[in-house]
Design an enzyme around this catalytic site. Structure first.
Site, PDB file in Angstrom:
ATOM      1  N   ARG A  50       2.079  -8.614  -7.692  1.00 12.23           N
ATOM      2  CA  ARG A  50       2.271  -7.452  -6.815  1.00 12.23           C
ATOM      3  C   ARG A  50       2.235  -7.921  -5.367  1.00 12.23           C
ATOM      4  NH1 ARG A  50      -2.569  -4.202  -9.809  1.00 12.23           N
ATOM      5  NH2 ARG A  50      -1.567  -4.147 -11.855  1.00 12.23           N
ATOM      6  N   ASP A  52       1.339  -6.080  -1.519  1.00  9.40           N
ATOM      7  CA  ASP A  52       0.805  -4.865  -0.915  1.00  9.40           C
ATOM      8  C   ASP A  52       1.822  -4.193  -0.004  1.00  9.40           C
ATOM      9  OD1 ASP A  52      -1.698  -4.776  -1.999  1.00  9.40           O
ATOM     10  OD2 ASP A  52      -2.597  -6.056  -0.465  1.00  9.40           O
ATOM     11  N   TYR A 110       3.350 -18.756  -0.395  1.00  8.73           N
ATOM     12  CA  TYR A 110       3.338 -17.643   0.552  1.00  8.73           C
ATOM     13  C   TYR A 110       3.432 -18.193   1.968  1.00  8.73           C
ATOM     14  CZ  TYR A 110       1.697 -14.149  -2.842  1.00  8.73           C
ATOM     15  OH  TYR A 110       1.588 -13.281  -3.899  1.00  8.73           O
ATOM     16  N   ARG A 197      -4.001 -13.622   3.388  1.00  8.27           N
ATOM     17  CA  ARG A 197      -4.280 -12.892   4.628  1.00  8.27           C
ATOM     18  C   ARG A 197      -5.677 -13.221   5.170  1.00  8.27           C
ATOM     19  NH1 ARG A 197      -2.799  -6.861   3.089  1.00  8.27           N
ATOM     20  NH2 ARG A 197      -3.824  -6.509   5.109  1.00  8.27           N
TER      21      ARG A 197
END
Lengths: 245, 245
Positions: A50, A52, A110, A197
């Protein structure tokens, strides 16, 4: 049944994340609706993971089953003509029945992008976190080296995440700078919720001398979310690539 | 009175162009309103040139007069905190009274960006024209060389443009490619209405063998808009820089 793998890109700005939610515009919701229209039967897609609300993807991977006999190379155009312009299918491939976009994945890449310009760059404002403060990059690179490896990343995972084992292998955390754009690339076997993050937020604190690079091993071993830096904003994050065998 | 020069950047997607129009969101309209609020008196700005609806700017220049004694280096932050996030002031400078952002300009640089990916790149979709056709770049470079120089650009100007003299000096037209992004950079003393977009449309026709590079001198000397290629879409165009002494 045929098992179709799609590589998709999306601008996360106007999606409420990947996963279907009632009455909200999500990547999965929009994609299932459009695939269903083309296939003329309801379709459930499986994503590699997933993302966000606000997080982007350059090459997210999904798969779905269908008995429709559209040649696989026709899927991207058939879907793209019906998809909104912030969600694009970039490739399609027919896979063996046991391919599963999540369980077959060997890792992910990422990228977290930071705009260091004094005034925000209007052309990257949706894809990079504007952070107009003086940063020392060398300590950030040193801290990034401490993060690579197999560690318990509890300190770099959203508190109360219901996952038992928080040990993950992070192959590398790389920093690159081009003009005013600083990019943090994380490549790993698997990632915890908000992990990239929180890594980005912590490295920014290192760059501002609020956290010493030498403190990273201590923060890791504390297994305590409050020891690491803040969670950097969603819009700087892009799922860059999903790794398969 | 003080004469303030601002360098501004904007994402043209949601503006109806630069110039004020009643009841429409324009760059000039938004900027004059916000400067007026900071200065606490009505302000008229002069732009180095207009840009059409959908056209972007990396470094457009405007100037305005005020007797407000805000230190010039404070203007960008004072304005940016009040401006929407698709319009940013990147620099401010106090100029002699005779500085005029349009009449003092010695030239301009525009960039036209083309996304050659098979499926559109979601991250450049608002700033590059998606053109997924095979292009031969060498003839385009040859055609670009024919365009450089001092010519009557009537064939490369929107028909019925009420300007008498359509002779302009184009310093160069350069093509660069990075991955799937093709950039046409035009640097010249002055530009006619739609000139860069017609140059881009014509070069794309050359790249597809619809127009021969050798035909460019003939198209120029015809002084006939119908001889050149189509006007490429607005969103691929960015006002890159305004040149002063």
């Amino acid at each position: 049944m045929r098992n179709i793998k799609l590589t998709i890109a999306y601008d996360g700005t106007n999606f409420h994340g990947f996963q279907v939610q009632p009455n909200l515009r999500t990547v999965q919701g929009v994609l299932e609706e459009v695939i269903g229209r083309v296939a003329q039967h309801p379709v459930s897609i499986i994503g590699s993971g997933r993302t966000d609300a606000g997080v982007h993807a350059r090459a997210q991977v999904v798969n779905f089953e269908t008995d429709v006999r559209i040649p696989v190379e026709k899927w991207p155009i058939a879907l793209n003509t019906r998809l909104p312009d912030d969600l694009v299918v970039t490739a399609a491939e027919e896979m063996p029945p046991d391919f599963h976009s999540r369980f077959s994945a060997k890792g992910k890449v990422y990228r977290y992008q930071i705009d260091l310009s004094a005034s925000p760059n209007v052309f990257t404002r949706l894809y990079a976190y504007h952070y107009p403060y003086p940063l020392r990059i060398e300590p950030m690179i040193e801290a990034a080296r401490h993060l690579a490896g197999r560690h318990d990343f509890t300190s770099f995972c959203a508190a109360n995440t219901p996952v038992e084992n928080k040990v993950r292998l992070l192959h590398h955390v790389e920093l690159t700078r081009e003009d005013h754009l600083l990019t943090i690339t994380c490549r790993g076997e698997g990632f915890l919720y908000n992990m990239v993050r929180i890594i980005a937020g912590t490295l920014l604190d290192v760059g501002r001398d609020r956290i010493s690079p030498d403190a990273i091993p201590t923060i890791l071993s504390a297994c305590d979310r409050t020891q690491a830096g803040v969670t950097a904003p969603a819009h700087g994050l892009t799922m860059w690539e999903v790794l398969y065998e």
